[in-house]
Motif scaffolding. Structure first.
Motif, PDB file in Angstrom:
ATOM      1  N   ARG A 113      -7.878 103.941  59.513  1.00  0.00           N
ATOM      2  CA  ARG A 113      -9.098 104.673  59.867  1.00  0.00           C
ATOM      3  C   ARG A 113     -10.342 103.872  59.501  1.00  0.00           C
ATOM      4  NH1 ARG A 113      -7.574 107.805  63.853  1.00  0.00           N
ATOM      5  NH2 ARG A 113      -6.495 109.724  63.261  1.00  0.00           N
ATOM      6  N   VAL A 123     -12.107 109.998  55.494  1.00  0.00           N
ATOM      7  CA  VAL A 123     -13.034 108.897  55.782  1.00  0.00           C
ATOM      8  C   VAL A 123     -14.368 109.438  56.294  1.00  0.00           C
ATOM      9  CG1 VAL A 123     -13.434 106.958  57.367  1.00  0.00           C
ATOM     10  CG2 VAL A 123     -11.287 107.117  56.092  1.00  0.00           C
ATOM     11  N   GLU A 124     -14.330 110.429  57.171  1.00  0.00           N
ATOM     12  CA  GLU A 124     -15.570 111.022  57.664  1.00  0.00           C
ATOM     13  C   GLU A 124     -16.350 111.718  56.545  1.00  0.00           C
ATOM     14  OE1 GLU A 124     -14.212 113.511  60.819  1.00  0.00           O
ATOM     15  OE2 GLU A 124     -14.023 111.853  62.248  1.00  0.00           O
ATOM     16  N   HIS A 125     -15.634 112.272  55.588  1.00  0.00           N
ATOM     17  CA  HIS A 125     -16.287 112.906  54.441  1.00  0.00           C
ATOM     18  C   HIS A 125     -16.992 111.856  53.579  1.00  0.00           C
ATOM     19  CE1 HIS A 125     -16.950 115.619  51.092  1.00  0.00           C
ATOM     20  NE2 HIS A 125     -16.266 114.811  50.289  1.00  0.00           N
ATOM     21  N   ALA A 175     -19.334 114.479  56.079  1.00  0.00           N
ATOM     22  CA  ALA A 175     -18.754 115.632  56.774  1.00  0.00           C
ATOM     23  C   ALA A 175     -18.052 116.540  55.777  1.00  0.00           C
ATOM     24  CB  ALA A 175     -17.771 115.158  57.843  1.00  0.00           C
ATOM     25  N   ARG A 222      -8.429 110.576  58.653  1.00  0.00           N
ATOM     26  CA  ARG A 222      -9.688 110.565  59.414  1.00  0.00           C
ATOM     27  C   ARG A 222     -10.714 111.484  58.771  1.00  0.00           C
ATOM     28  NH1 ARG A 222     -11.806 113.703  63.379  1.00  0.00           N
ATOM     29  NH2 ARG A 222      -9.833 114.774  63.840  1.00  0.00           N
ATOM     30  N   HIS A 223     -10.294 112.654  58.379  1.00  0.00           N
ATOM     31  CA  HIS A 223     -11.237 113.611  57.802  1.00  0.00           C
ATOM     32  C   HIS A 223     -11.762 113.145  56.445  1.00  0.00           C
ATOM     33  CE1 HIS A 223     -11.409 117.117  60.537  1.00  0.00           C
ATOM     34  NE2 HIS A 223     -10.372 116.502  61.050  1.00  0.00           N
ATOM     35  N   ASP A 246     -19.667 109.783  56.212  1.00  0.00           N
ATOM     36  CA  ASP A 246     -20.649 110.546  56.989  1.00  0.00           C
ATOM     37  C   ASP A 246     -21.129 111.814  56.294  1.00  0.00           C
ATOM     38  OD1 ASP A 246     -19.994 108.628  58.944  1.00  0.00           O
ATOM     39  OD2 ASP A 246     -18.457 109.936  59.817  1.00  0.00           O
ATOM     40  N   ARG A 262     -13.221 101.775  62.176  1.00  0.00           N
ATOM     41  CA  ARG A 262     -14.674 101.909  62.067  1.00  0.00           C
ATOM     42  C   ARG A 262     -15.355 100.629  61.608  1.00  0.00           C
ATOM     43  NH1 ARG A 262     -16.625 107.786  60.152  1.00  0.00           N
ATOM     44  NH2 ARG A 262     -18.501 106.504  60.017  1.00  0.00           N
TER      45      ARG A 262
END
Length: 350
Positions: A21, A330-332, A337, A327-328, A335, A25
């Motif tokens: 992941r 990494v987004e946290h 999230a 993925r979640h 980003d 990116r």
């Protein structure tokens, strides 16, 4: 000046998905692993099956996880020029009159319908005991976990993003400036080390309830049958013609790689109750599944250490859930999230 890398501890299914992941990116990382021969991820069957368990229920959030897992592993396979993920028919054979009665009630439920094959499975009665009592599932697959992990390791190593080492918690320091290990600075550290996290001083409060499991390697002539079969134990045909059968659950154990004799004997008996044809057991592998009590998995940052993150407790569903969870997380981290409350380490906190 380039951004500091993210440090990932553990290259099991969770750590490897995190690395992919980040790679997708373009975020630099270093994944550090002890490179042990036997780990839960390397032993894992890699099964992704929708209707499971003695209660014959649809696996929690199966469609959500499966929709992400299948294309994820296919992308990895294309990049590494190797196939890892194999969609397969999955036949669940019912083992008792009580289970047959339970299935007749459950099969009408709306959540079952997307996963039921419209035709009853036809099995060779010379190969399988009582082949008429069962049903076939759709949207099932299996991941060749040893091949996937090994190929991923090779790719990351070529990128200078993989290292073999035993990382002790006391050797990793974090403060407002970042995370430091071996004199190098990182933006975050993600601990994805499986059941070994039980010994981590920052995560001692996580309610681990890990289970030892054994999987057999078997030789038998299935006469062309390629579907995954299950009655009391599952049976999976690999591309090299060998079979894997499993598995056991042992909640009390000392040695992580030595199964209890009675558990091994029961698994052999379960296999014999499934197959009519002779089966030769050629090997047995045992490792410990990381399970967190009352949770499907947990991830997020430590309540007092925002640069220290955690992804663990995937249990026997690591192949299915790791891509979505990674993925979640990494987004946290990148980003900001919000995490799904069902998995949030702090939401399910100390």
């Amino acid at each position: 000046m380039p951004s500091p890398r993210i440090l990932i501890i553990g290259q099991g299914l969770a750590g490897t998905a995190l690395a992919w992941r980040l790679w997708e990116r373009g975020v630099p990382f270093l994944i550090v692993d002890r490179a042990e021969a036997l780990t839960c991820s390397k032993v894992a069957a890699g099964l992704m099956t929708p209707i499971t368990g003695m209660r014959l229920t649809v696996s929690w959030r199966y469609a959500q996880f499966y929709r992400e897992a299948l294309p994820f592993y296919r992308r990895c396979g294309r990049l590494l020029h190797q196939r890892f993920c194999f969609p397969r028919g999955y036949v669940r054979l019912l083992k008792s009159e009580a289970e047959i009665a339970k299935w007749h009630k459950r099969r009408q439920d709306a959540d079952m319908q997307p996963f039921l094959h419209p035709q009853r499975p036809v099995l060779d009665a010379d190969v399988i005991h009582a082949p008429e009592n069962g049903f076939q599932q759709r949207h099932a697959a299996w991941l060749d976990t040893p091949a996937y992990l090994e190929a991923s390791r090779g790719f990351f190593e070529q990128q200078g993003a993989w290292m073999q080492a035993h990382v002790k918690p006391e050797d990793v320091h974090d403060d407002a400036a970042g995370v430091e290990w071996r004199g190098e600075l990182f933006s975050h550290v993600i601990w994805a080390q499986g059941w070994n996290a039980q010994q981590h001083p920052l995560f001692h409060w996580v309610p681990f309830q890990s289970a030892r499991g054994t999987i057999l390697t078997v030789q038998a002539d299935l006469r062309g049958e390629r579907r995954i079969l299950n009655r009391s134990c599952w049976l999976l045909l690999r591309p090299d013609g060998s079979l894997r059968a499993g598995s056991t659950y042992e909640w009390q154990f000392d040695n992580p790689h030595t199964p209890a004799p009675d558990q091994l004997q029961q698994l052999e008996q379960n296999l014999a109750s499934l197959l009519k044809v002779p089966a030769q057991i050629t090997a047995a592998q045992t490792a410990v599944r990381p399970i967190i009590k009352n949770h499907q998995a947990l991830m997020g940052t430590h309540p007092s250490h925002p640069r220290v993150a955690f992804l663990n407790g995937l249990g026997s569903k690591g192949s299915l859930r790791a891509p979505w969870l990674a993925r979640h997380l990494v987004e946290h981290l990148l980003d900001g999230a919000a995490l799904d409350p069902a998995f949030d380490l702090q939401h399910n906190g100390v």
